[in-house]
Structures are given as structure tokens and as C-alpha cells.
Design an enzyme around this catalytic site. Structure first.
Site, PDB file in Angstrom:
ATOM      1  N   GLU A 140       0.807  -1.208   0.000  1.00 50.73           N
ATOM      2  CA  GLU A 140       0.000   0.000   0.000  1.00 50.73           C
ATOM      3  C   GLU A 140       0.842   1.261   0.000  1.00 50.73           C
ATOM      4  O   GLU A 140       1.952   1.289   0.517  1.00 50.73           O
ATOM      5  CB  GLU A 140      -0.928   0.009   1.213  1.00 50.73           C
ATOM      6  CG  GLU A 140      -2.108  -0.873   0.943  1.00 50.73           C
ATOM      7  CD  GLU A 140      -3.073  -0.939   2.096  1.00 50.73           C
ATOM      8  OE1 GLU A 140      -2.877  -0.217   3.084  1.00 50.73           O
ATOM      9  OE2 GLU A 140      -4.024  -1.714   1.986  1.00 50.73           O
ATOM     10  N   CYS A 187       8.862  -4.485  15.749  1.00 56.80           N
ATOM     11  CA  CYS A 187       8.495  -3.435  16.716  1.00 56.80           C
ATOM     12  C   CYS A 187       7.124  -3.789  17.283  1.00 56.80           C
ATOM     13  O   CYS A 187       6.192  -4.101  16.529  1.00 56.80           O
ATOM     14  CB  CYS A 187       8.492  -2.072  16.037  1.00 56.80           C
ATOM     15  SG  CYS A 187      10.098  -1.703  15.285  1.00 56.80           S
ATOM     16  N   CYS A 237       3.779  -2.098  16.114  1.00 51.68           N
ATOM     17  CA  CYS A 237       3.588  -1.901  14.665  1.00 51.68           C
ATOM     18  C   CYS A 237       2.968  -3.144  14.057  1.00 51.68           C
ATOM     19  O   CYS A 237       3.465  -4.250  14.264  1.00 51.68           O
ATOM     20  CB  CYS A 237       4.934  -1.609  14.009  1.00 51.68           C
ATOM     21  SG  CYS A 237       4.855  -1.590  12.209  1.00 51.68           S
ATOM     22  N   CYS A 244       0.495   5.630   8.439  1.00 49.10           N
ATOM     23  CA  CYS A 244       1.748   4.942   8.195  1.00 49.10           C
ATOM     24  C   CYS A 244       1.948   3.936   9.323  1.00 49.10           C
ATOM     25  O   CYS A 244       1.535   4.168  10.447  1.00 49.10           O
ATOM     26  CB  CYS A 244       2.899   5.932   8.199  1.00 49.10           C
ATOM     27  SG  CYS A 244       2.765   7.117   6.876  1.00 49.10           S
ATOM     28  N   CYS A 265       3.386   8.549   1.069  1.00 53.44           N
ATOM     29  CA  CYS A 265       4.033   7.623   2.008  1.00 53.44           C
ATOM     30  C   CYS A 265       4.270   6.306   1.268  1.00 53.44           C
ATOM     31  O   CYS A 265       3.328   5.620   0.886  1.00 53.44           O
ATOM     32  CB  CYS A 265       3.111   7.440   3.214  1.00 53.44           C
ATOM     33  SG  CYS A 265       3.752   6.298   4.430  1.00 53.44           S
ATOM     34  N   CYS A 280       8.107  -6.959   7.017  1.00 56.89           N
ATOM     35  CA  CYS A 280       9.305  -6.382   7.648  1.00 56.89           C
ATOM     36  C   CYS A 280       9.969  -7.480   8.468  1.00 56.89           C
ATOM     37  O   CYS A 280       9.285  -8.298   9.077  1.00 56.89           O
ATOM     38  CB  CYS A 280       8.895  -5.215   8.552  1.00 56.89           C
ATOM     39  SG  CYS A 280      10.292  -4.263   9.188  1.00 56.89           S
TER      40      CYS A 280
HETATM   41  N1  SAH Z   1      10.461   0.851   9.173  1.00 61.39           N
HETATM   42  C1  SAH Z   1      10.632   2.253   9.201  1.00 61.39           C
HETATM   43  C2  SAH Z   1       9.622   3.013   8.366  1.00 61.39           C
HETATM   44  C3  SAH Z   1       8.194   2.529   8.400  1.00 61.39           C
HETATM   45  S1  SAH Z   1       7.227   2.786   9.837  1.00 61.39           S
HETATM   46  C4  SAH Z   1      10.632   2.761  10.611  1.00 61.39           C
HETATM   47  O1  SAH Z   1      10.313   2.000  11.518  1.00 61.39           O
HETATM   48  O2  SAH Z   1      10.987   3.922  10.813  1.00 61.39           O
HETATM   49  C5  SAH Z   1       6.831   4.537   9.818  1.00 61.39           C
HETATM   50  C6  SAH Z   1       6.574   5.120  11.217  1.00 61.39           C
HETATM   51  O3  SAH Z   1       5.298   4.671  11.739  1.00 61.39           O
HETATM   52  C7  SAH Z   1       7.610   4.676  12.230  1.00 61.39           C
HETATM   53  O4  SAH Z   1       8.009   5.767  13.040  1.00 61.39           O
HETATM   54  C8  SAH Z   1       6.858   3.660  13.036  1.00 61.39           C
HETATM   55  O5  SAH Z   1       7.448   3.483  14.295  1.00 61.39           O
HETATM   56  C9  SAH Z   1       5.473   4.245  13.091  1.00 61.39           C
HETATM   57  N2  SAH Z   1       4.407   3.304  13.440  1.00 61.39           N
HETATM   58  C10 SAH Z   1       4.353   1.982  13.226  1.00 61.39           C
HETATM   59  N3  SAH Z   1       3.202   1.463  13.697  1.00 61.39           N
HETATM   60  C11 SAH Z   1       2.501   2.478  14.220  1.00 61.39           C
HETATM   61  C12 SAH Z   1       1.227   2.586  14.844  1.00 61.39           C
HETATM   62  N4  SAH Z   1       0.439   1.526  14.999  1.00 61.39           N
HETATM   63  N5  SAH Z   1       0.814   3.813  15.261  1.00 61.39           N
HETATM   64  C13 SAH Z   1       1.604   4.895  15.064  1.00 61.39           C
HETATM   65  N6  SAH Z   1       2.806   4.859  14.457  1.00 61.39           N
HETATM   66  C14 SAH Z   1       3.265   3.670  14.065  1.00 61.39           C
HETATM   67 FE1  SF4 Z   2       9.326  -2.655  10.593  1.00 63.13          FE
HETATM   68 FE2  SF4 Z   2       7.161  -1.534  11.700  1.00 63.13          FE
HETATM   69 FE3  SF4 Z   2       9.432  -1.603  13.076  1.00 63.13          FE
HETATM   70 FE4  SF4 Z   2       9.210   0.039  10.945  1.00 63.13          FE
HETATM   71  S1  SF4 Z   2       8.035   0.179  12.847  1.00 63.13           S
HETATM   72  S2  SF4 Z   2      10.939  -1.326  11.442  1.00 63.13           S
HETATM   73  S3  SF4 Z   2       7.896  -1.215   9.606  1.00 63.13           S
HETATM   74  S4  SF4 Z   2       8.246  -3.393  12.419  1.00 63.13           S
END
Ligand code: SAH
Ligand code: SF4
Length: 411
Positions: free
Chosen positions: A124, A148, A151, A382, A137, A144
Site C-alpha cells: 500500500e 516493533c 507496529c 503509516c 508515504c 518487515c
Molecule cells: N520501518 C521504518 C519506516 C516505516 S514505519 C521505521 O520504523 O521507521 C513509519 C513510522 O510509523 C515509524 O516511526 C513507526 O514506528 C510508526 N508506526 C508503526 N506502527 C505504528 C502505529 N500503529 N501507530 C503509530 N505509528 C506507528
Molecule cells: Fe518494521 Fe514496523 Fe518496526 Fe518500521 S516500525 S521497522 S515497519 S516493524
């Protein structure tokens, strides 16, 4: 009812499918100029001495004019266009779905063909229009490898890296759909910035960790910022990383885009839990890499993303810790309200708590915009891409049918 659709009829979807790339031919999108010239020569349709000139011509059609069919390249002879079409493609990927939020946010679900032995994949891309800019975005991976804990992408296995072509295809197709190439019309009712480019900014904040797909991301972003092509300013491209320390310097040095760090915690114990790559590259190393980021200055600050998790990282003590940690680094702090997903144990901090946190940071001299949740009705935040689309598609179809039966809403 907050959802509206562009692609509501099977006819419209079929039309987009018909424009999609024939899978057999290799794409010319995503090659460097030198690779493009070499591909033309190797195919035997362009003599060596014309390679540079032809590559330049194609570059212009692909990236300045946004042409997705050789037939539209009018200053190339008909015969050569036909030969190009036999060997290559410049077509767009299949758009499985396009959703438009009530606030104008758009979300596309793209399907890319298998690479090698795999299956087709879906990713997406989200467009967020604001007063003076339009931000796209972009995803860098399908799934991934990192996990995290807040996420949703982190709960999905890595399927594969996207290619440079697929990363660029997200930008090209978004610009197609928004009428953001010369002589194209913007669809009626589309929410776009009043002036200038419809897609003026890119953030690598979709699915995946861009620095675990460094070469493809680098190639795509260098093409996106090429002055004779897509021509996006590197200051309007932001790459977000969870903290892949060994690639941070290279990001500034070899790509030269703006950096965002998904920080989310200010001590190693908590960050180990939230962003487990921290166990490999702890805060001390991460912050040192930030301080050494090429081009860092007050005019080119690093953005630190901080997701607001209720009773986890949202106290004033945490805010103090944040200011201490970032001392001396030209920084912006981006507070992100947590976007919950089915099955998560986290909750978003109360609005009052977020405001207090933001006030503390502002008083310490940092601009700390709270990222306004956008496109919630299409779950377009995002970090929450793709995951819900299977389930949503069914729900949305039902909602749409209900609207049509009731005789209102646009079909
Ligand atoms: N993998 C990269 C880029 C993708 S995630 C990274 O982690 O930076 C983009 C942003 O969205 C990151 O800051 C991530 O921590 C945040 N993010 C992920 N899941 C989220 C959620 N459920 N609510 C708010 N932000 C979130
Ligand atoms: Fe991967 Fe989500 Fe962590 Fe970004 S925030 S590195 S997309 S697991």
C-alpha cells in the site's frame, strides 16, 4: 458514510488492469541512465552510438512526461516504438484498489508480479494532501523483518524487498491518478494542494525498513530526485529508519535525503521492548550516528518520531529524557498518536497527556508537531499499511452496496 470510491465499478477496475504491465517484458523504470542505455544496446534495437541519446529521450518521457506506454513517445519513430514495446515495458503496476478518505487522503493497494519463484505481492501507498503540500508515504518492503511491538507490519513476516522499479512505480502511479504530470487533469473533487505539485514530498514510512533494502531504495530515490526527471528536492524526501546504524551515514552520504528516526523511547530497556533492533544498535550508537549525519544543520534537522503509548512512554519524565537525549542535535520531534490495530495490547495516550508532553517539548525549544491522524476511515496511517486491507475490502464492498441500494452515495 465516510468512504467514497473512484474505482467502484468492475469496468473501471478492468480498465486499470488493462493498463497494467504485461508481466513478460522487463521494465525500463528504475534503471540508472547507464543501465538504461546498456539495456537498449543489449536488446539489439539501438546502436551503441545512439545509446546515450535514446536513454535521455526515454528518461524524459518516463519521468518528466509520465508516459506509461511507448506509443505516447512522439519524437521516437514508430518502428523503434514498436521494437521497444516488443522488448520492454514502461507500464504501471496493477491497482487492486483505490480508496479515498473523507479528508482527501488516498490509499492505493498495488499488486506486483512475483520476482523469481515467489507469488504476486500487494503493498500500500498513501497520499496525504495538506494546505501547502502533498505527501506520498511509500513502502520499501513487503512485510518487515523487524518486530516493533506496536507496529502491525512487525507482526507480518518479510515476504520480499521491493525493487527500485516497484518503489518508483508507487510515485509514478500516484502522480498519474492525481493528474500530477504535464497536461494531465486532476480528477474532479480530488483534494490536492492549491498550488504547485500534487505530490511535493515523499516519506519512506510505508511498509518495511528502507535501510534493509538500501540499494533499491537508493536507486529509486536518486531517480526521484534527478533534476532532469522527476525532480523532487532531496529536502522534500524523508527516509525513516528504526535505527539501522551502519547504513545511516551512507543514507546521508550516498542518497542525501532527510532522515527520520523512529525513536519511541529514551532508555535502552524500554526501547529494547518497543523497537527490538535497539538490542543490536543501542541508543548510544544510534545517537552517535545521528550526530555524524552528513549535512546535519539547523536548516537540515533530523526528525525524531515518537509514538504516544498510554502509560508506556508518555510521562513528563519521558519528555525530560527525550530532551536530554537529543541535546545538541538539530532536531524536530514528531509526536505520533498510536494507531491501534486488532490484537494490539497498546493504547493511544489520552489527548491531554499528548498535549502536556508536546508543551514540555515546545518549552524546551523544539518544534513538536503532533501528527494529526489522517484517513482514519480508510486506516491509512503509516505503520498500518496493507494489514487490514483483506478484511476491509469485504466490509467496504458491503458498505458500498448498502449505499447504492439506498440510492445515495456516488457509484
Ligand atoms: N520501518 C521504518 C519506516 C516505516 S514505519 C521505521 O520504523 O521507521 C513509519 C513510522 O510509523 C515509524 O516511526 C513507526 O514506528 C510508526 N508506526 C508503526 N506502527 C505504528 C502505529 N500503529 N501507530 C503509530 N505509528 C506507528
Ligand atoms: Fe518494521 Fe514496523 Fe518496526 Fe518500521 S516500525 S521497522 S515497519 S516493524
Amino acid at each position: 458514510m465516510t468512504l467514497s470510491f473512484d474505482l467502484t465499478t468492475e469496468g473501471a477496475r478492468d480498465a486499470l488492469r488493462a493498463r497494467a504491465a504485461p508481466a513478460e517484458n522487463p521494465s525500463l523504470i528504475g534503471l540508472t541512465r547507464a543501465e538504461l542505455g546498456a539495456a537498449l544496446v543489449e536488446s539489439g534495437i539501438v546502436p551503441e552510438r545512439q545509446a546515450r541519446m535514446r536513454a535521455q529521450q526515454l528518461w524524459h518521457w518516463m519521468y518528466v512526461r509520465g508516459v506509461s506506454d511507448f506509443a505516447g513517445m512522439f519524437n521516437i519513430s514508430k518502428d523503434l516504438r514498436a521494437e521497444l514495446g516488443k522488448h520492454f515495458t514502461v507500464a504501471r503496476p496493477e491497482i487492486v484498489e483505490e480508496q479515498i478518505s473523507s479528508d482527501g487522503t488516498r490509499k492505493w493497494l498495488f499488486r506486483f508480479p512475483p520476482r523469481g519463484a515467489g507469488r504476486p505481492v500487494e503493498i500500500e501507498t498513501v497520499y496525504i494532501p495538506e494546505e501547502g503540500r502533498g505527501t506520498l508515504c511509500i513502502s520499501s518492503q513487503v512485510g518487515c523483518t523487524l518486530t516493533c511491538s506496536f507496529c502491525h507490519t512487525g507482526t507480518q513476516k518479510l515476504v520480499r524487498n521491493l525493487t527500485a522499479e516497484e518503489i518508483l512505480a508507487q510515485l509514478l502511479t500516484a502522480r498519474d491518478r492525481l493528474g500530477d504530470f504535464p497536461d494531465r487533469d486532476t480528477p474532479d473533487g480530488a483534494v490536492v494542494p492549491a498550488e504547485g505539485r500534487k505530490v511535493s514530498n515523499i516519506v519512506m514510512m510505508g511498509m518495511g525498513e528502507p535501510l534493509y533494502n538500501f540499494e533499491a531504495v537508493k536507486k529509486a530515490l536518486l531517480i526521484a530526485s534527478d533534476g532532469d526527471g522527476l525532480s523532487l528536492s532531496k529536502r522534500r524526501i524523508t527516509l525513516s529508519t528504526s535505527g539501522v546504524v551502519p547504513e545511516i551515514f551512507r543514507t546521508g552520504d550516498e542518497i542525501g535525503v532527510m532522515l527520520a528516526i523512529s525513536l519511541h523511547a529514551t532508555n535502552d530497556d524500554l526501547r529494547d521492548l518497543l523497537v527490538p533492533i535497539n538490542k543490536k544498535y543501542p541508543l548510544k550508537e544510534l545517537i552517535a550516528a545521528c550526530r555524524a549525519y552528513p549535512g546535519l544543520s539547523n536548516a537540515r534537522r533530523i526528525t525524531f518520531e515518537y509514538v504516544m503509548l498510554k502509560d508506556v512512554n508518555d510521562s513528563i519524565e519521558d519528555a525530560k529524557g527525550l530532551i536530554k537525549l537529543l541535546k545538541g542535535i538539530p532536531a524536530k520531534i514528531n509526536l505520533i498518536p498510536f494507531n491501534p490495530w486488532p490484537g494490539t495490547n497498546y493504547q493511544c495516550s489520552d489527548w491531554e497527556t499528548i498535549e502536556k508532553f508536546a508543551d514540555y517539548i515546545n518549552n524546551a525549544g523544539y518544534a513538536s508537531p503532533i501528527r494529526t491522524p489522517r484517513g482514519r476511515d480508510i486506516l491509512a496511517a503509516c505503520g498500518q499499511l496493507k494489514s487490514e486491507s483483506e478484511r476491509m475490502r469485504k466490509v467496504d464492498r458491503l458498505a458500498l452496496e448498502a449505499m447504492m441500494i439506498a440510492g445515495h452515495g456516488e457509484a
